[in-house]
Design a protein around this motif. Structure first.
Motif, PDB file in Angstrom:
ATOM      1  N   GLY A  26      21.352  49.278  51.293  1.00 16.08           N
ATOM      2  CA  GLY A  26      21.342  50.035  50.049  1.00 16.08           C
ATOM      3  C   GLY A  26      22.102  51.345  50.111  1.00 16.08           C
ATOM      4  O   GLY A  26      21.687  52.335  49.489  1.00 16.08           O
ATOM      5  N   GLU A  27      23.231  51.375  50.832  1.00 18.25           N
ATOM      6  CA  GLU A  27      24.053  52.592  50.923  1.00 18.25           C
ATOM      7  C   GLU A  27      24.906  52.718  49.661  1.00 18.25           C
ATOM      8  O   GLU A  27      25.862  51.958  49.474  1.00 18.25           O
ATOM      9  CB  GLU A  27      24.960  52.525  52.155  1.00 18.25           C
ATOM     10  CG  GLU A  27      24.230  52.656  53.475  1.00 18.25           C
ATOM     11  CD  GLU A  27      23.794  54.081  53.766  1.00 18.25           C
ATOM     12  OE1 GLU A  27      24.172  54.989  52.985  1.00 18.25           O
ATOM     13  OE2 GLU A  27      23.057  54.284  54.739  1.00 18.25           O
ATOM     14  N   PRO A  28      24.609  53.648  48.768  1.00 21.36           N
ATOM     15  CA  PRO A  28      25.355  53.714  47.495  1.00 21.36           C
ATOM     16  C   PRO A  28      26.832  54.051  47.678  1.00 21.36           C
ATOM     17  O   PRO A  28      27.676  53.558  46.931  1.00 21.36           O
ATOM     18  CB  PRO A  28      24.618  54.819  46.722  1.00 21.36           C
ATOM     19  CG  PRO A  28      23.893  55.611  47.744  1.00 21.36           C
ATOM     20  CD  PRO A  28      23.545  54.667  48.843  1.00 21.36           C
ATOM     21  N   LEU A  29      27.152  54.868  48.697  1.00 18.09           N
ATOM     22  CA  LEU A  29      28.551  55.236  48.901  1.00 18.09           C
ATOM     23  C   LEU A  29      29.395  54.002  49.195  1.00 18.09           C
ATOM     24  O   LEU A  29      30.492  53.829  48.638  1.00 18.09           O
ATOM     25  CB  LEU A  29      28.669  56.247  50.052  1.00 18.09           C
ATOM     26  CG  LEU A  29      30.076  56.787  50.341  1.00 18.09           C
ATOM     27  CD1 LEU A  29      30.638  57.502  49.115  1.00 18.09           C
ATOM     28  CD2 LEU A  29      30.053  57.728  51.543  1.00 18.09           C
ATOM     29  N   LEU A  30      28.893  53.129  50.056  1.00 20.14           N
ATOM     30  CA  LEU A  30      29.634  51.902  50.371  1.00 20.14           C
ATOM     31  C   LEU A  30      29.768  51.013  49.135  1.00 20.14           C
ATOM     32  O   LEU A  30      30.832  50.429  48.894  1.00 20.14           O
ATOM     33  CB  LEU A  30      28.924  51.133  51.493  1.00 20.14           C
ATOM     34  CG  LEU A  30      28.951  51.754  52.896  1.00 20.14           C
ATOM     35  CD1 LEU A  30      28.146  50.894  53.863  1.00 20.14           C
ATOM     36  CD2 LEU A  30      30.382  51.890  53.384  1.00 20.14           C
ATOM     37  N   VAL A  31      28.707  50.908  48.360  1.00 13.34           N
ATOM     38  CA  VAL A  31      28.754  50.068  47.159  1.00 13.34           C
ATOM     39  C   VAL A  31      29.794  50.597  46.169  1.00 13.34           C
ATOM     40  O   VAL A  31      30.619  49.841  45.632  1.00 13.34           O
ATOM     41  CB  VAL A  31      27.363  49.986  46.498  1.00 13.34           C
ATOM     42  CG1 VAL A  31      27.443  49.242  45.158  1.00 13.34           C
ATOM     43  CG2 VAL A  31      26.375  49.276  47.432  1.00 13.34           C
ATOM     44  N   TRP A  32      29.805  51.917  45.951  1.00 15.53           N
ATOM     45  CA  TRP A  32      30.763  52.490  44.995  1.00 15.53           C
ATOM     46  C   TRP A  32      32.192  52.367  45.499  1.00 15.53           C
ATOM     47  O   TRP A  32      33.112  52.069  44.729  1.00 15.53           O
ATOM     48  CB  TRP A  32      30.442  53.966  44.721  1.00 15.53           C
ATOM     49  CG  TRP A  32      29.174  54.186  43.947  1.00 15.53           C
ATOM     50  CD1 TRP A  32      28.127  54.968  44.293  1.00 15.53           C
ATOM     51  CD2 TRP A  32      28.822  53.613  42.677  1.00 15.53           C
ATOM     52  NE1 TRP A  32      27.137  54.923  43.346  1.00 15.53           N
ATOM     53  CE2 TRP A  32      27.547  54.100  42.325  1.00 15.53           C
ATOM     54  CE3 TRP A  32      29.460  52.727  41.804  1.00 15.53           C
ATOM     55  CZ2 TRP A  32      26.893  53.741  41.154  1.00 15.53           C
ATOM     56  CZ3 TRP A  32      28.807  52.369  40.628  1.00 15.53           C
ATOM     57  CH2 TRP A  32      27.554  52.874  40.307  1.00 15.53           C
ATOM     58  N   GLN A  33      32.398  52.584  46.808  1.00 19.09           N
ATOM     59  CA  GLN A  33      33.751  52.452  47.361  1.00 19.09           C
ATOM     60  C   GLN A  33      34.257  51.021  47.227  1.00 19.09           C
ATOM     61  O   GLN A  33      35.418  50.783  46.864  1.00 19.09           O
ATOM     62  CB  GLN A  33      33.764  52.881  48.835  1.00 19.09           C
ATOM     63  CG  GLN A  33      33.635  54.388  49.039  1.00 19.09           C
ATOM     64  CD  GLN A  33      33.551  54.752  50.514  1.00 19.09           C
ATOM     65  OE1 GLN A  33      33.239  53.913  51.354  1.00 19.09           O
ATOM     66  NE2 GLN A  33      33.828  55.999  50.826  1.00 19.09           N
ATOM     67  N   ALA A  34      33.386  50.057  47.517  1.00 19.86           N
ATOM     68  CA  ALA A  34      33.782  48.653  47.385  1.00 19.86           C
ATOM     69  C   ALA A  34      34.059  48.313  45.922  1.00 19.86           C
ATOM     70  O   ALA A  34      35.009  47.580  45.601  1.00 19.86           O
ATOM     71  CB  ALA A  34      32.691  47.748  47.944  1.00 19.86           C
ATOM     72  N   ALA A  35      33.245  48.864  45.015  1.00 19.27           N
ATOM     73  CA  ALA A  35      33.465  48.623  43.578  1.00 19.27           C
ATOM     74  C   ALA A  35      34.805  49.189  43.138  1.00 19.27           C
ATOM     75  O   ALA A  35      35.542  48.548  42.366  1.00 19.27           O
ATOM     76  CB  ALA A  35      32.320  49.248  42.777  1.00 19.27           C
ATOM     77  N   ASP A  36      35.135  50.394  43.626  1.00 17.23           N
ATOM     78  CA  ASP A  36      36.435  50.988  43.295  1.00 17.23           C
ATOM     79  C   ASP A  36      37.565  50.078  43.748  1.00 17.23           C
ATOM     80  O   ASP A  36      38.544  49.861  43.019  1.00 17.23           O
ATOM     81  CB  ASP A  36      36.559  52.367  43.940  1.00 17.23           C
ATOM     82  CG  ASP A  36      35.617  53.398  43.307  1.00 17.23           C
ATOM     83  OD1 ASP A  36      35.136  53.152  42.178  1.00 17.23           O
ATOM     84  OD2 ASP A  36      35.358  54.429  43.952  1.00 17.23           O
ATOM     85  N   ASN A  37      37.468  49.557  44.968  1.00 18.78           N
ATOM     86  CA  ASN A  37      38.531  48.695  45.505  1.00 18.78           C
ATOM     87  C   ASN A  37      38.670  47.401  44.700  1.00 18.78           C
ATOM     88  O   ASN A  37      39.749  46.799  44.659  1.00 18.78           O
ATOM     89  CB  ASN A  37      38.260  48.364  46.968  1.00 18.78           C
ATOM     90  CG  ASN A  37      38.473  49.565  47.879  1.00 18.78           C
ATOM     91  OD1 ASN A  37      38.951  50.617  47.440  1.00 18.78           O
ATOM     92  ND2 ASN A  37      38.104  49.423  49.150  1.00 18.78           N
ATOM     93  N   LEU A  38      37.579  46.961  44.094  1.00 22.76           N
ATOM     94  CA  LEU A  38      37.625  45.732  43.289  1.00 22.76           C
ATOM     95  C   LEU A  38      37.941  46.015  41.821  1.00 22.76           C
ATOM     96  O   LEU A  38      37.978  45.089  41.000  1.00 22.76           O
ATOM     97  CB  LEU A  38      36.282  44.989  43.386  1.00 22.76           C
ATOM     98  CG  LEU A  38      35.938  44.360  44.746  1.00 22.76           C
ATOM     99  CD1 LEU A  38      34.547  43.752  44.721  1.00 22.76           C
ATOM    100  CD2 LEU A  38      36.971  43.306  45.135  1.00 22.76           C
ATOM    101  N   GLY A  39      38.155  47.303  41.501  1.00 25.34           N
ATOM    102  CA  GLY A  39      38.491  47.659  40.127  1.00 25.34           C
ATOM    103  C   GLY A  39      37.326  47.599  39.164  1.00 25.34           C
ATOM    104  O   GLY A  39      37.515  47.381  37.953  1.00 25.34           O
ATOM    105  N   ILE A  40      36.092  47.775  39.680  1.00 23.20           N
ATOM    106  CA  ILE A  40      34.901  47.754  38.832  1.00 23.20           C
ATOM    107  C   ILE A  40      34.588  49.188  38.397  1.00 23.20           C
ATOM    108  O   ILE A  40      34.397  50.069  39.237  1.00 23.20           O
ATOM    109  CB  ILE A  40      33.696  47.152  39.579  1.00 23.20           C
ATOM    110  CG1 ILE A  40      33.992  45.720  40.015  1.00 23.20           C
ATOM    111  CG2 ILE A  40      32.434  47.195  38.716  1.00 23.20           C
ATOM    112  CD1 ILE A  40      32.936  45.115  40.925  1.00 23.20           C
TER     113      ILE A  40
END
Length: 803
Positions: free
Chosen positions: A171-185
């Motif tokens: 549940g690391e939010p930083l990793l989730v947001w970074q991955a979302a950015d890379n996927l264009g979400i």
């Protein structure tokens, strides 16, 4: 070194106890079924060892299985009647048919989560009545299906973001947001999911319920899951968090990938170093699946199988072993596969099957890994000692000895000497093996590296017993137990303590033996590993406590027959012979001693039982059985020339001798045993000498021997033999009251007595706690009770009041 999970458990116990010093502490472990195995083992270890600490430990689980088995339980039932209806009213916004309401309550069993979530998932038409609820499913499946319906109504990007969160385990939010950015979400994609009450994004990403995470993850396509893990792997730091990155890469891989498999193999090594055998096994299992090269795949599958067995997941280990055996197996791989299969047999049951499997593994290893082969031969030898007469064909101790007897190069280590000496004992005879065995034993009793000593200590103690070397037995068993505690080798500690207790019993230190037996119980309770109540059986038999001894003997006999453990059967029947000789039931003692001594493959107890057999046979008028047993005992005693063995031989010879010779042999027995540690056997020599003197109508001389025997028996606490000596003494005309303890020591519980003994030896409360798997606070509590019962105020006084 790899940390021992029980030492970790003791550390956690200490941490919680210290935290509870200022105020009471409650530790709540929710959804225990999702814990990793190592964490579950540590936490349940702590739960079972909580004593006087102000600590409450509460687990919740769907089904209390595995490590939780045996803990006190409170079954939480569903809400009923008015309570269930009241909860439904808080979430229902549409009119609801009364029959539908009652059906919802019945279908959910009153489960609060199900009441809330299932009702939210129903349409107005379903709530109004008509066709009723959807078809029956298991409750978790029904709830997950409800969540899936709510998830499917979300926009596509919201579902992709939820999938990223579900695939990120911590549940690391930083990793989730970074991955979302890379996927264009877009980050605004979170809003619909948050508004739907499915997830919260804060310092941690938290799903409303674990079943929401499960529903998100499993409702996604395989391609969608791979995309999520690939994105998370790209934003995970390969230096700071290599294991999480490797796991994401593994989940993202659509097929075999050597680079990812090698990365997982590295993660397995790091997990093992942290003591995470289950985690290491999981990494290796996935690595094997992703390995494209068949030979490497086999090697990794074998490593995974071994890690699974070490983690206690035997069935999973065997599945991986079967996977490894479908690939190309060279000689080393075949040998390793045999070794894993043999280790499974030895870990799960130290009975008839393990020796042959270990022997086959050792034979395969010999030409390609000679040192590992020697170690495996030693394992096979020890397994054969446990199996004794019940070893499966091809796995008897003679079969093992024949394989290791051939020249195998110079014996460079004490362990090599032990192995060669034990092999010679069974092939060349007892006398021929003595020089080799004594050389090996001298090496162990002298200075050795601690790692070598621990590795060969089980075999060294066997040799000390075979040589009837009571001094070496005392030293080696004590050192073995000490090294097990220091190294955290808790799987071996109960065996070492049992042996140490056995020697203390024979030495007449029954209070010391009782303390060790209690420590065995603490160790087996803490570890769940039960090697057999060898020490407890011997202690109860020598004490003459039939009510305690008989159930132990009967249970051990049944277990030995079931598991194929000849050594355990010999131990149980020897203890029965001692008990019945003490009680004067000589026919029963004879039958038990004959069973204990009938197979020379049951190495240790075979000869001890001969002495019991001779006494029982003489008292029962079975002179032929006594003479045959004496011949075997005398042959061994003459070879070893041990004071212990010669003392038993002389005592047995005296029982068989005519009047002209008997007195000399009785005196020889007392002389030999008087120079050993074996005071229980010495007291018995005085007893049978006194009995003989009374029957020779020499009451004055008989009283001298019987008084000596009675004084020793009473000091040691050997009640049945004391009663036998008292009867004989009264028959000489002496009237003597039995001695009574003048202290309150008898009022101590077993654990209080053990704490008191360790405190007398100079151990601090934390050291006592570490020895007994309790916190220092609980140790202090028991010690305060000891002080009160014994009416003392300091540790210094323990030396005066404890016998």
């Amino acid at each position: 070194p790899v940390p021992d999970r029980f030492l970790v458990g003791l550390a956690v116990l200490s941490v919680l106890a210290e935290a509870a010093e200022d105020r009471p502490l409650v530790c709540v472990v929710d959804d225990t079924q999702w814990l990793d195995r190592a964490s579950a083992q540590v936490l349940t270890f702590v739960a079972r060892r909580l004593g006087m600490e102000s600590v409450g430990l509460v687990f919740s689980a769907r089904v209390p299985a595995g490590e939780l088995t045996g803990l006190p339980q409170l079954v939480i039932e569903g809400l009923t009647g008015q309570d269930a209806r009241a909860l439904l009213d808080t979430v229902l916004t549409e009119p609801v048919d009364i029959r539908v309401r009652e059906e919802i309550i019945a279908e959910t069993g009153g489960n609060p989560l199900a009441l809330v979530e299932l009702s939210r998932g129903l349409t107005p038409g379903e709530l109004a009545g008509g066709f009723g609820l959807p078809g029956a499913l298991a409750l978790p499946d029904r709830i997950e299906e409800t969540f899936q319906r709510r998830i499917s109504a979300l926009p596509a990007d919201a579902r992709r973001l939820l999938l990223l969160a579900a695939a990120e385990p911590l549940g690391e939010p930083l990793l989730v947001w970074q991955a979302a950015d890379n996927l264009g979400i877009d980050r605004a994609a979170a809003n619909p999911a948050v508004d739907a009450g499915l997830v919260a994004f804060g310092a941690r990403v938290r799903f409303r319920h674990p079943l929401v995470r499960s529903a998100v993850y499993h409702s996604a396509s395989a391609q969608g899951r791979q995309e999520a893990h690939r994105a998370l792997a790209e934003v995970t730091d390969p230096v700071l968090d290599p294991d999480r990155r490797a796991w994401h890469r593994a989940q993202a891989a659509p097929g075999p990938d050597e680079e990812v498999a090698a990365e997982l193999e590295g993660s397995a090594g790091r997990a093992r170093a942290r003591g995470g055998f289950a985690a290491a096994a999981a990494f290796l299992e996935r690595a094997a699946v992703l390995t494209p090269d068949p030979a490497k795949r086999t090697t990794r599958a074998l490593a995974a199988a071994q890690a699974k067995v070490q983690a206690g997941a035997v069935d999973a280990g065997l599945d991986l072993l079967a996977m490894a055996e479908t690939g190309p197996l060279g000689e080393l791989e075949r040998a390793r596969a045999d070794l894993v299969r043999a280790q499974v047999a030895y870990v799960t049951r130290r009975g008839r099957d393990a020796p042959a499997l270990l022997l086959n593994a050792a034979k395969r290893l010999e030409p390609i890994a000679p040192r590992l082969a020697r170690a495996t031969y030693m394992d096979a030898m020890m397994a054969a000692l446990f199996a004794g007469r019940f070893a499966a064909p091809g796995g008897s101790i003679l079969d093992v000895a024949r394989q290791v007897s051939a020249p195998s190069g110079p014996a460079l280590t004490a362990s090599d000497l032990l192995l060669d000496g034990l092999a010679a004992n069974f092939l060349q005879g007892y006398t021929a093996s003595l020089p080799i065995l004594r050389s090996a034993l001298n090496a162990f009793v002298g200075d050795m590296r601690a790692d070598q000593e621990l590795r060969g200590m089980p075999e060294a103690t066997v040799v000390a017993l075979v040589l009837w070397d009571d001094d070496a037995c005392e030293v080696l068993f004590e050192r073995w137990a000490k090294y097990c505690r220091k190294a955290g080798a808790l799987s071996e500690l109960p065996i070492a303590l049992n042996g140490q207790a056995l020697i203390r019993v024979l030495a007449g230190d029954l209070s010391g033996a009782a303390s060790l037996v209690e420590e065995v119980r603490a160790a087996t309770d803490a570890t769940g590993l039960e090697p057999g109540p060898y020490g407890a059986m011997a202690l109860a038999a020598f004490l003459g406590h039939e009510a305690e001894a008989s159930p132990l003997i009967e249970a051990s006999t049944s277990e030995a027959l079931l598991r194929g453990e000849g050594g355990r059967l010999a131990a149980a029947t020897w203890a029965s012979a001692v008990l019945n000789n003490g009680l004067g039931r000589y026919q029963n003692a004879l039958a038990a001693a004959q069973q204990a001594s009938e197979s020379p493959l049951d190495v240790i107890y075979h000869y001890w039982a001969l002495a019991e057999l001779i006494e029982a046979a003489v008292r029962s008028g079975q002179s032929a059985a006594a003479t045959d047993a004496y011949r075997r005992l005398a042959e061994m005693a003459a070879a070893t020339a041990s004071g212990w063995a010669l003392g038993l031989q002389a005592r047995s010879r005296a029982l068989l001798a005519d009047s002209a010779e008997a007195e000399e042999f009785y005196e020889q027995s007392i002389e030999h045993l008087g120079h050993t540690r074996m005071r229980a056997e010495l007291a018995r020599a005085h007893l049978v000498f006194g009995e003989w003197l009374r029957r020779q109508r020499r009451p004055g001389d008989a009283r001298d021997q019987l008084r000596a025997a009675l004084d020793m028996f009473e000091a040691m606490g050997m009640e049945a033999f004391s009663e036998r000596a008292m009867r004989e003494l009264r028959a000489t005309g002496e009237r003597r009251a039995r001695k009574r303890s003048v202290s309150s020591q008898g009022e101590l519980t077993a654990q209080e007595a053990q704490v008191a003994k360790l405190a007398r030896e100079g151990l601090s409360n934390p050291e006592i706690g570490a020895r007994l798997y309790i916190s220092s606070r609980t140790a202090q509590y028991h010690l305060s009770k000891v002080f009160t019962k014994l009416n003392i105020t300091s540790r210094v006084q323990l030396e005066q009041v404890l016998t």
